[in-house]
Design an enzyme around this catalytic site. Structure first.
Site, PDB file in Angstrom:
ATOM      1  CB  CYS A 163      -0.938  -0.004   1.197  1.00 22.17           C
ATOM      2  SG  CYS A 163      -1.854  -1.551   1.354  1.00 22.17           S
ATOM      3  CG  HIS A 303      -2.462   4.107   5.326  1.00 21.01           C
ATOM      4  ND1 HIS A 303      -2.264   4.039   3.960  1.00 21.01           N
ATOM      5  CD2 HIS A 303      -2.525   2.819   5.760  1.00 21.01           C
ATOM      6  CE1 HIS A 303      -2.211   2.760   3.581  1.00 21.01           C
ATOM      7  NE2 HIS A 303      -2.361   2.005   4.659  1.00 21.01           N
ATOM      8  CD  GLU A 314      -2.812   7.314   9.389  1.00 18.86           C
ATOM      9  OE1 GLU A 314      -2.364   8.117   8.542  1.00 18.86           O
ATOM     10  OE2 GLU A 314      -3.726   6.490   9.141  1.00 18.86           O
ATOM     11  CE  LYS A 335      -5.931   3.788   2.071  1.00 17.54           C
ATOM     12  NZ  LYS A 335      -5.099   4.982   2.368  1.00 17.54           N
ATOM     13  CG  HIS A 340      -6.566   0.301   1.179  1.00 19.20           C
ATOM     14  ND1 HIS A 340      -5.617   0.919   0.386  1.00 19.20           N
ATOM     15  CD2 HIS A 340      -5.868  -0.224   2.230  1.00 19.20           C
ATOM     16  CE1 HIS A 340      -4.428   0.778   0.922  1.00 19.20           C
ATOM     17  NE2 HIS A 340      -4.545   0.081   2.039  1.00 19.20           N
ATOM     18  CG  PHE A 399      -0.142  -6.018   4.139  1.00 20.06           C
ATOM     19  CD1 PHE A 399      -0.697  -5.309   5.188  1.00 20.06           C
ATOM     20  CD2 PHE A 399      -0.946  -6.920   3.464  1.00 20.06           C
ATOM     21  CE1 PHE A 399      -2.022  -5.487   5.558  1.00 20.06           C
ATOM     22  CE2 PHE A 399      -2.280  -7.111   3.823  1.00 20.06           C
ATOM     23  CZ  PHE A 399      -2.814  -6.398   4.875  1.00 20.06           C
TER      24      PHE A 399
END
Length: 415
Positions: A163, A303, A314, A335, A340, A399
């Site tokens: 991502c 994010h 976050e 998002k 996403h 990830f």
């Protein structure tokens, strides 16, 4: 002194809009792009919703032969590159093409092509696998297509960091211009992972929302009742340019690129580090690299995936970096509308951040209904707001513990 880098063009294709203007308008109105899955029969899947491109017809952009030969993720990247280049006003016939590069990545690449050809292999044998399979699937081929279509001979490669992919692509492209490797860079990311394997894989990880009965409200970053992310698709491309080059040709300058921050959590394959340790360092580096101080950051495009751990960590990271200032800043996760977009998320969200700084408007985090005591900042709930923005950050975390943060600031001499 390193060269200053500015953004002179943008192109995006996503579930909220099929071009940049449509996208920005949709964001400000709080439009959700999440719908029931139509790309395959999702009846037996735990998750039956996604942020699909609606109304996109590849035949409007490519001839029939190319539609068959080019995976959707690369199609999306090409369409967005064309828009970004057009909006920039660049005519590459007037440029030294050896000084123009392309860095466009994908977190997953041609997943649909892989599924299609694997099915052929199993059901019809190896001789039926397409000779185009490998160049359809590989994650660098979007950058290759863009380079070939426009004859761009400068630095050309792909980033692949889940991502954080297109955050890394744009950061690397920025640094290429700063150090003099290119005058212009086409940079971003693309993804087309709404496939049966994509959904099944993320479902097995229990990463996706299962709010199938009400798709439009499924993506709800920072809300107490968030239950996972909603997968999206599309692409985002920006044109980065040396400031002197851009001003010499009279280009419209949207924002100035400020700083880049790349770090690793070095913690876990999929879970963020407790307290957002890697994110703290990436944001701090991003501010410092841009010659900024925390007090100058007015907005963060988070994010904000709508997963329990990401949003909490976050939030903690933002408070660690900005202290009490964190409560005065505007934050939003787009998002909540786009879903996403994995490897495309960073580029699309940098476009959002660019527009926010240029237009002094903060897009909302929609579906924010029930505050989470562990997520206690101003997430711009449900409605866009006007706010003067001098500098802003776009966060992307992937990830593998990959973190890429980009900061932009208002270009003061824009006519």
């Amino acid at each position: 002194m390193r060269r200053q880098v500015v953004i002179t063009g943008m192109g995006t294709l996503n579930a909220v809009g099929l071009n940049t203007d449509q996208f920005w308008s949709g964001l400000l109105s709080g439009k959700s792009g999440v719908v029931p899955i139509t790309k395959f029969d999702a009846e037996n899947f735990t998750t039956k919703i996604a942020a699909e491109l609606q109304g996109f017809s590849p035949e409007e952009h490519f001839d029939k032969k190319d539609v068959r030969k080019i995976d959707p993720y690369a199609q999306y990247a090409l369409v967005c590159a064309r828009e970004a280049i057009s909006r920039s006003g660049l005519n590459f016939d007037n440029e030294d093409k050896s000084r123009v590069g392309v860095i466009v990545g994908s977190g997953i690449g041609g997943m649909l092509s892989f599924e299609t050809e694997m099915t052929k292999l199993i059901t019809k044998g190896p001789r039926r696998v397409s000779p185009y399979f490998i160049p359809q699937m590989i994650s660098d081929i979007a950058a290759g297509h863009i380079s070939i279509e426009f004859g761009l001979e400068g630095p050309n490669y792909a980033t692949v960091s889940a991502c954080a992919t297109s955050g890394h692509a744009i950061g690397a492209a920025t640094m290429a211009i700063q150090r003099g490797d290119a005058d212009i860079m086409v940079a971003g990311g693309s993804e087309a992972a709404i496939t049966s394997m994509g959904i099944a894989g993320f479902n097995s990880m229990r990463a996706l929302s299962t709010r199938n009965d009400d798709p439009a409200t499924a993506s709800r970053p920072f809300d107490l009742n968030r239950d996972g992310f909603v997968i999206g698709e599309g692409a985002g491309i920006v044109i980065l340019e040396d400031l002197e080059h851009a001003t010499a040709r009279g280009a419209k300058i949207w924002v100035e690129m400020a700083g880049v921050g790349f770090t690793a959590d070095a913690y876990h394959l999929t879970a963020p580090a407790p307290g957002g340790k890697g994110a703290v360092k990436a944001m701090s580096l991003c501010v410092e690299d841009g010659g900024l101080v925390p007090e100058q950051i007015d907005y963060i495009n988070a994010h904000g995936t709508s997963t329990p751990y990401n949003d909490k960590n976050e939030t903690e990271a933002i408070k660690t970096v900005f202290g009490e200032r964190a409560y005065d800043m505007a934050i939003s996760s787009t998002k909540s509308m786009t879903g996403h977009m994995l490897g495309a998320a960073g580029a699309v969200e940098l476009i959002v951040t660019t527009m926010a700084v240029h237009e002094n408007k903060i897009p909302p985090t929609i579906n924010y209904e029930t505050p989470d005591p562990e997520c206690d900042l101003n997430y711009t709930p449900n409605k866009a707001v006007d706010r003067e923005i001098q500098a802003a950050i776009s966060n992307t975390f992937g990830f593998g513990g990959h973190n890429a943060c980009l900061s932009v600031k208002k270009y003061q001499n824009n006519s």
